[in-house]
Design a protein around this motif. Structure first.
Motif, PDB file in Angstrom:
ATOM      1  N   PRO A   1       0.793  -1.236   0.000  1.00  0.00           N
ATOM      2  CA  PRO A   1       0.000   0.000   0.000  1.00  0.00           C
ATOM      3  C   PRO A   1       0.819   1.276   0.000  1.00  0.00           C
ATOM      4  CG  PRO A   1      -0.032  -1.002   2.167  1.00  0.00           C
ATOM      5  CD  PRO A   1       0.660  -1.982   1.260  1.00  0.00           C
ATOM      6  N   ARG A   2       2.078   1.241   0.466  1.00  0.00           N
ATOM      7  CA  ARG A   2       2.855   2.468   0.649  1.00  0.00           C
ATOM      8  C   ARG A   2       3.954   2.672  -0.380  1.00  0.00           C
ATOM      9  NH1 ARG A   2       3.852   2.441   7.232  1.00  0.00           N
ATOM     10  NH2 ARG A   2       1.724   1.811   7.805  1.00  0.00           N
ATOM     11  N   MET A   3       4.409   1.596  -0.998  1.00  0.00           N
ATOM     12  CA  MET A   3       5.596   1.685  -1.844  1.00  0.00           C
ATOM     13  C   MET A   3       5.347   1.342  -3.299  1.00  0.00           C
ATOM     14  SD  MET A   3       8.443   0.045   0.733  1.00  0.00           S
ATOM     15  CE  MET A   3       8.601   0.657   2.422  1.00  0.00           C
ATOM     16  N   ARG A   4       4.308   0.582  -3.585  1.00  0.00           N
ATOM     17  CA  ARG A   4       4.038   0.200  -4.964  1.00  0.00           C
ATOM     18  C   ARG A   4       3.019   1.137  -5.589  1.00  0.00           C
ATOM     19  NH1 ARG A   4       2.823  -5.990  -5.923  1.00  0.00           N
ATOM     20  NH2 ARG A   4       2.900  -5.160  -8.058  1.00  0.00           N
ATOM     21  N   LEU A   5       3.148   1.362  -6.880  1.00  0.00           N
ATOM     22  CA  LEU A   5       2.182   2.128  -7.664  1.00  0.00           C
ATOM     23  C   LEU A   5       2.229   1.595  -9.083  1.00  0.00           C
ATOM     24  CD1 LEU A   5       0.120   4.420  -7.890  1.00  0.00           C
ATOM     25  CD2 LEU A   5       2.013   5.969  -8.416  1.00  0.00           C
ATOM     26  N   GLU A   6       1.116   1.038  -9.534  1.00  0.00           N
ATOM     27  CA  GLU A   6       1.046   0.402 -10.841  1.00  0.00           C
ATOM     28  C   GLU A   6       0.192   1.243 -11.799  1.00  0.00           C
ATOM     29  OE1 GLU A   6       2.634  -2.504 -11.399  1.00  0.00           O
ATOM     30  OE2 GLU A   6       3.314  -2.649  -9.314  1.00  0.00           O
ATOM     31  N   VAL A   7       0.346   0.972 -13.094  1.00  0.00           N
ATOM     32  CA  VAL A   7      -0.567   1.483 -14.105  1.00  0.00           C
ATOM     33  C   VAL A   7      -1.286   0.283 -14.705  1.00  0.00           C
ATOM     34  CG1 VAL A   7      -0.835   2.724 -16.280  1.00  0.00           C
ATOM     35  CG2 VAL A   7       0.879   3.490 -14.612  1.00  0.00           C
ATOM     36  N   ALA A   8      -2.599   0.223 -14.498  1.00  0.00           N
ATOM     37  CA  ALA A   8      -3.419  -0.839 -15.095  1.00  0.00           C
ATOM     38  C   ALA A   8      -3.900  -0.333 -16.453  1.00  0.00           C
ATOM     39  CB  ALA A   8      -4.591  -1.172 -14.193  1.00  0.00           C
ATOM     40  N   ARG A   9      -3.534  -1.018 -17.513  1.00  0.00           N
ATOM     41  CA  ARG A   9      -3.809  -0.551 -18.875  1.00  0.00           C
ATOM     42  C   ARG A   9      -4.872  -1.412 -19.543  1.00  0.00           C
ATOM     43  NH1 ARG A   9       1.730   0.583 -18.077  1.00  0.00           N
ATOM     44  NH2 ARG A   9       2.306   2.696 -18.761  1.00  0.00           N
ATOM     45  N   TYR A  10      -5.841  -0.738 -20.145  1.00  0.00           N
ATOM     46  CA  TYR A  10      -6.907  -1.399 -20.895  1.00  0.00           C
ATOM     47  C   TYR A  10      -7.005  -0.730 -22.261  1.00  0.00           C
ATOM     48  CZ  TYR A  10      -8.286  -2.870 -16.186  1.00  0.00           C
ATOM     49  OH  TYR A  10      -8.291  -3.377 -14.915  1.00  0.00           O
ATOM     50  N   ALA A  11      -7.232  -1.519 -23.289  1.00  0.00           N
ATOM     51  CA  ALA A  11      -7.447  -0.998 -24.642  1.00  0.00           C
ATOM     52  C   ALA A  11      -8.664  -1.707 -25.226  1.00  0.00           C
ATOM     53  CB  ALA A  11      -6.220  -1.222 -25.513  1.00  0.00           C
ATOM     54  N   LEU A  12      -9.653  -0.942 -25.668  1.00  0.00           N
ATOM     55  CA  LEU A  12     -10.866  -1.545 -26.191  1.00  0.00           C
ATOM     56  C   LEU A  12     -11.589  -0.572 -27.107  1.00  0.00           C
ATOM     57  CD1 LEU A  12     -13.750  -1.307 -23.638  1.00  0.00           C
ATOM     58  CD2 LEU A  12     -11.448  -0.640 -22.973  1.00  0.00           C
ATOM     59  N   THR A  13     -12.399  -1.145 -27.981  1.00  0.00           N
ATOM     60  CA  THR A  13     -13.327  -0.372 -28.793  1.00  0.00           C
ATOM     61  C   THR A  13     -14.714  -0.873 -28.432  1.00  0.00           C
ATOM     62  OG1 THR A  13     -11.705  -0.153 -30.580  1.00  0.00           O
ATOM     63  CG2 THR A  13     -14.009   0.309 -31.126  1.00  0.00           C
ATOM     64  N   PRO A  14     -15.398  -0.177 -27.537  1.00  0.00           N
ATOM     65  CA  PRO A  14     -16.693  -0.680 -27.080  1.00  0.00           C
ATOM     66  C   PRO A  14     -17.775  -0.514 -28.130  1.00  0.00           C
ATOM     67  CG  PRO A  14     -16.205   1.444 -26.075  1.00  0.00           C
ATOM     68  CD  PRO A  14     -14.993   1.066 -26.868  1.00  0.00           C
ATOM     69  N   PRO A  15     -18.916  -1.151 -27.919  1.00  0.00           N
ATOM     70  CA  PRO A  15     -20.027  -0.999 -28.869  1.00  0.00           C
ATOM     71  C   PRO A  15     -20.451   0.464 -28.983  1.00  0.00           C
ATOM     72  CG  PRO A  15     -20.432  -2.799 -27.331  1.00  0.00           C
ATOM     73  CD  PRO A  15     -19.223  -2.068 -26.827  1.00  0.00           C
ATOM     74  N   ARG A  16     -20.956   0.791 -30.157  1.00  0.00           N
ATOM     75  CA  ARG A  16     -21.478   2.136 -30.432  1.00  0.00           C
ATOM     76  C   ARG A  16     -20.397   3.216 -30.342  1.00  0.00           C
ATOM     77  NH1 ARG A  16     -24.677  -1.147 -28.053  1.00  0.00           N
ATOM     78  NH2 ARG A  16     -23.779  -0.755 -25.998  1.00  0.00           N
ATOM     79  N   TRP A  17     -19.150   2.803 -30.533  1.00  0.00           N
ATOM     80  CA  TRP A  17     -18.061   3.762 -30.510  1.00  0.00           C
ATOM     81  C   TRP A  17     -17.844   4.349 -31.903  1.00  0.00           C
ATOM     82  CZ3 TRP A  17     -16.349   6.001 -26.414  1.00  0.00           C
ATOM     83  CH2 TRP A  17     -15.193   6.791 -26.493  1.00  0.00           C
ATOM     84  N   THR A  18     -17.587   5.635 -31.991  1.00  0.00           N
ATOM     85  CA  THR A  18     -17.408   6.307 -33.272  1.00  0.00           C
ATOM     86  C   THR A  18     -16.110   5.848 -33.936  1.00  0.00           C
ATOM     87  OG1 THR A  18     -18.572   8.246 -32.453  1.00  0.00           O
ATOM     88  CG2 THR A  18     -17.189   8.544 -34.404  1.00  0.00           C
ATOM     89  N   PRO A  19     -16.157   5.343 -35.164  1.00  0.00           N
ATOM     90  CA  PRO A  19     -14.919   4.947 -35.849  1.00  0.00           C
ATOM     91  C   PRO A  19     -13.946   6.117 -35.956  1.00  0.00           C
ATOM     92  CG  PRO A  19     -16.847   4.117 -37.023  1.00  0.00           C
ATOM     93  CD  PRO A  19     -17.360   5.049 -35.968  1.00  0.00           C
ATOM     94  N   GLY A  20     -12.690   5.843 -35.652  1.00  0.00           N
ATOM     95  CA  GLY A  20     -11.662   6.862 -35.750  1.00  0.00           C
ATOM     96  C   GLY A  20     -11.514   7.743 -34.524  1.00  0.00           C
ATOM     97  N   LEU A  21     -12.418   7.622 -33.544  1.00  0.00           N
ATOM     98  CA  LEU A  21     -12.303   8.406 -32.308  1.00  0.00           C
ATOM     99  C   LEU A  21     -11.380   7.669 -31.345  1.00  0.00           C
ATOM    100  CD1 LEU A  21     -13.050  10.655 -30.336  1.00  0.00           C
ATOM    101  CD2 LEU A  21     -15.132   9.368 -29.761  1.00  0.00           C
ATOM    102  N   LYS A  22     -10.234   8.263 -31.093  1.00  0.00           N
ATOM    103  CA  LYS A  22      -9.257   7.655 -30.186  1.00  0.00           C
ATOM    104  C   LYS A  22      -9.100   8.550 -28.962  1.00  0.00           C
ATOM    105  CE  LYS A  22      -6.655   5.206 -33.757  1.00  0.00           C
ATOM    106  NZ  LYS A  22      -7.109   3.875 -33.290  1.00  0.00           N
ATOM    107  N   LEU A  23      -9.311   7.958 -27.793  1.00  0.00           N
ATOM    108  CA  LEU A  23      -9.212   8.689 -26.535  1.00  0.00           C
ATOM    109  C   LEU A  23      -8.335   7.923 -25.556  1.00  0.00           C
ATOM    110  CD1 LEU A  23     -12.869   9.771 -25.648  1.00  0.00           C
ATOM    111  CD2 LEU A  23     -11.004  11.266 -26.385  1.00  0.00           C
ATOM    112  N   ARG A  24      -7.535   8.650 -24.821  1.00  0.00           N
ATOM    113  CA  ARG A  24      -6.811   8.046 -23.700  1.00  0.00           C
ATOM    114  C   ARG A  24      -7.299   8.689 -22.412  1.00  0.00           C
ATOM    115  NH1 ARG A  24      -0.477   6.846 -23.539  1.00  0.00           N
ATOM    116  NH2 ARG A  24      -1.324   5.133 -24.806  1.00  0.00           N
ATOM    117  N   LEU A  25      -7.746   7.850 -21.489  1.00  0.00           N
ATOM    118  CA  LEU A  25      -8.223   8.289 -20.185  1.00  0.00           C
ATOM    119  C   LEU A  25      -7.216   7.870 -19.117  1.00  0.00           C
ATOM    120  CD1 LEU A  25     -11.870   6.854 -20.460  1.00  0.00           C
ATOM    121  CD2 LEU A  25     -11.002   9.000 -21.409  1.00  0.00           C
ATOM    122  N   ALA A  26      -6.947   8.763 -18.177  1.00  0.00           N
ATOM    123  CA  ALA A  26      -6.202   8.412 -16.974  1.00  0.00           C
ATOM    124  C   ALA A  26      -7.151   8.587 -15.797  1.00  0.00           C
ATOM    125  CB  ALA A  26      -4.967   9.291 -16.804  1.00  0.00           C
ATOM    126  N   ILE A  27      -7.257   7.557 -14.957  1.00  0.00           N
ATOM    127  CA  ILE A  27      -8.305   7.506 -13.936  1.00  0.00           C
ATOM    128  C   ILE A  27      -7.667   7.322 -12.561  1.00  0.00           C
ATOM    129  CG2 ILE A  27     -10.320   6.216 -13.141  1.00  0.00           C
ATOM    130  CD1 ILE A  27     -10.507   5.314 -16.218  1.00  0.00           C
TER     131      ILE A  27
END
Length: 307
Positions: free
Chosen positions: A33-59
């Motif tokens: 809890p105090r020393m580790r920090l990870e980046v969990a990465r997901y890549a997907l094109t969900p249903p009803r997504w606009t073709p060519g729309l590329k977004l990167r979210l940091a959460i």
């Protein structure tokens, strides 16, 4: 064949198990809890997504600001990590602290949210509130309604709070909607057997969806994932926190999950009926219901690449 074990052998085995347990305990309390920090990465094109729309979210979810697990320097580290991902948007999923005023090791909502106000992204930094913004605001609990101290801080600092709101954004000429719900467990009304208690939520899913006026894809922020079975198909992706991945997670299973659905929405990428949910393991720890440890689910920033 029966094997007899000497008393010395039994003592040695017991000592080894105790040492192993102590080592695991120290790791779960101090190291992960105090020393580790990870980046969990997901890549997907969900249903009803606009073709060519590329977004990167940091959460960033569930900081629960407190020293030393998620103190001032650790929050700065998380912010630096999020900024280093070069996201289009930074999303804040609630549970920033557990105190209106600082107390002992606990940071206040003002301390944590003021730190987060320094984050920057091309399409903005947008947040929602979690249950602790409500539960730990005694004035809001007594009144049975908001605004909470966190509501006031977001407004004072000029930060985007999507509290049952949807906004239309564009990238490269392609539109999408970003929406956020009020907390589903806002006002404590009582207790019940089993998980949780009786609550009145501040969430308004129909009212939020009514603000969406065209067919551009929708990304929804909802602090607790339990609303996912009721999420309309119109929503391309739901983003949640709250569970901390159970804080202890081994072989894809957590013994304690603060959810009516147990491990169903405890952590990670969930797909049901062609609808997508990503649940962050969060950054901080809590001691109410979950021990203030992390084991098998280190603090994380979530990166989601869409399209």
């Amino acid at each position: 064949m029966t094997r007899l074990v000497s008393r010395r052998g039994l003592i040695g085995a017991a000592t080894g198990l105790a040492a192993s347990g102590a080592g695991t305990g120290a790791y779960a309390v101090v190291v992960e809890p105090r020393m580790r920090l990870e980046v969990a990465r997901y890549a997907l094109t969900p249903p009803r997504w606009t073709p060519g729309l590329k977004l990167r979210l940091a959460i960033l979810a569930d900081l629960h600001g407190r020293e030393p697990n998620m103190g001032v320097r650790r929050i700065e580290q998380a912010m630096e990590t999020a900024q280093s991902l070069s996201p289009d948007l930074i999303l804040l999923l609630g549970d920033y602290a557990q105190r209106v005023e600082p107390q002992g090791a606990f940071l206040s909502f003002r301390q944590v949210i003021t730190q987060l106000s320094r984050l920057k992204a091309p399409l903005g930094v947008h947040g929602i509130l979690g249950n602790h913004e409500w539960w730990d605001d005694r004035a809001a609990q007594r009144a049975g309604k908001g605004p909470t101290e966190a509501h006031r801080l977001f407004a004072e600092l000029g930060m985007s709070l999507l509290d049952n709101r949807a906004i239309r954004l564009t990238k490269d000429g392609k539109a999408f909607w970003l929406a956020g719900l009020g907390d589903q467990l806002a006002i404590k009304l009582g207790h019940k057997a089993g998980y949780g208690g009786v609550y009145r939520g501040a969430d308004d899913l129909p009212g939020t969806m009514a603000q969406i006026t065209d067919d551009a894809p929708v990304v929804m922020m909802a602090h607790e994932p339990d609303i996912f079975p009721r999420m309309p198909e119109r929503v391309s992706l739901t983003l949640s926190g709250h569970t901390h991945g159970g804080q202890v997670r081994l072989f894809g299973w957590s013994p304690v999950v603060p959810s009516e659905y147990g491990n169903r929405y405890a952590y990670g990428h969930v797909v049901e009926n062609d609808r997508h949910l990503i649940v962050s393991g969060g950054l901080g720890t809590v001691s109410a219901g979950l021990a203030p440890v992390r084991l098998g689910v280190p603090p994380e920033i979530v990166q989601v690449d869409l399209g």
